[in-house]
Design an enzyme around this catalytic site. Structure first.
Site, PDB file in Angstrom:
ATOM      1  CD  GLU A  75     -10.728  -2.933  -0.963  1.00 31.93           C
ATOM      2  OE1 GLU A  75     -11.469  -2.344  -1.943  1.00 31.93           O
ATOM      3  OE2 GLU A  75     -10.554  -2.077   0.098  1.00 31.93           O
ATOM      4  CG  HIS A  94     -14.771  -0.457  -3.511  1.00 28.61           C
ATOM      5  ND1 HIS A  94     -15.669   0.094  -2.565  1.00 28.61           N
ATOM      6  CD2 HIS A  94     -13.449  -0.550  -2.982  1.00 28.61           C
ATOM      7  CE1 HIS A  94     -14.543   0.507  -1.522  1.00 28.61           C
ATOM      8  NE2 HIS A  94     -13.616   0.196  -1.668  1.00 28.61           N
ATOM      9  CG  HIS A  96     -12.617   5.187  -1.582  1.00 32.68           C
ATOM     10  ND1 HIS A  96     -11.219   5.178  -1.514  1.00 32.68           N
ATOM     11  CD2 HIS A  96     -13.102   3.997  -1.211  1.00 32.68           C
ATOM     12  CE1 HIS A  96     -11.124   3.504  -1.238  1.00 32.68           C
ATOM     13  NE2 HIS A  96     -12.241   3.102  -1.080  1.00 32.68           N
ATOM     14  CG  HIS A 157     -13.616   0.836   3.062  1.00 33.08           C
ATOM     15  ND1 HIS A 157     -13.504  -0.544   2.799  1.00 33.08           N
ATOM     16  CD2 HIS A 157     -12.722   1.196   1.834  1.00 33.08           C
ATOM     17  CE1 HIS A 157     -12.642  -0.765   1.785  1.00 33.08           C
ATOM     18  NE2 HIS A 157     -12.404   0.255   1.260  1.00 33.08           N
TER      19      HIS A 157
END
Length: 256
Positions: A75, A94, A96, A157
């Site tokens: 990514e 990034h 979650h 996501h």
């Protein structure tokens, strides 16, 4: 900060994100801009709480590996798009985080102006449309939001944040998750009281005190308007709280 010091900081941030439960298994990725032509990034497939100096590569703005073994996260193109469009961004994280990601899965952006600290630091957190991870669609999905925001929900996501320093970026990730938790509780109780436009204007005026003198925050400010997905109006928060308390007491009694 030299490359060795930056790697140590990234190891620390990876451990912090892991302990918070934001990057289970090998989820998430971290990068830091070393210079105009060099970006330090985590490699693919490594648990962020167990990062070691070998788990980093230096890449150029096109994604080519300049130094290090392994390959960067699949990514990484999302990171590179942010660096291209935001020259002031020096770090991208990034992850979650579960509550904020829950909002992303539900299709609900974190754009309500409800917490002064959030407005004064990261402002609104928009929701980018779904894009398949590891494809060129992902950086394209966030492109419309990069210029005017510092944190973005990724539909179904997770979350991506960026900042002038790595630790600022990590703090923004925590702020987004805390914002989501508080908004979820308020929504569950049946009432989300937004700040007024005038109150947000005042917060924009003092943003420089927090070190964010740039873009003015733009977010939803309609006082008392429900957040999408909130219980229907007419629910009495006090009555709902009494119901919850009664259920808790019932569980306690049944366990005696």
């Amino acid at each position: 900060m030299n490359q060795h010091e930056t790697i140590q900081s990234m190891i620390e941030v990876g451990r912090r994100l892991d302990q918070l439960g934001y990057v289970p298994a090998t989820d998430g990725n971290i990068s830091v801009r070393l210079s105009l032509r060099e970006i330090l990034a985590t490699v693919s497939g490594v648990r962020k709480g167990l990062l070691a100096p070998r788990d980093f590569v230096v890449i150029d703005p096109e994604g080519h590996v300049l130094r290090g073994a392994g390959r960067p996260s699949t990514e990484i193109q999302m990171h590179l798009r942010i660096y291209r469009d935001r020259p002031d961004a020096m770090a991208v994280v990034h992850a979650h985080p579960p509550t904020a990601t829950g909002f992303a899965v539900a299709g609900i952006p974190l754009t309500a102006c409800v917490l002064p600290e959030v407005v004064a630091t990261i402002g609104a957190v928009p929701l980018a449309p779904y894009a398949t991870p590891s494809t060129p669609d992902l950086p394209e999905s966030i492109a419309p939001f990069i210029k005017d925001h510092d944190a973005i929900l990724l539909a179904n996501h997770g979350v991506v944040v960026f900042a002038p320093t790595l630790f600022d970026a990590a703090n923004r990730m925590e702020t987004v998750e805390q914002f989501a938790k508080i908004l979820f509780v308020a929504t569950t109780l049946g009432q989300v009281n937004r700040l007024t436009g005038g109150q947000v204007d005042q917060l924009n005026e003092i943003r420089h005190r927090y070190g964010y003198p740039g873009r003015a925050v733009r977010c939803e400010t309609t006082p008392g308007a429900p957040v999408p997905g909130a219980p229907a109006s007419g629910i009495d928060p006090a009555s709902l709280a009494d119901q919850v308390l009664a259920e808790v007491l019932k569980m306690i009694q049944s366990n005696k």
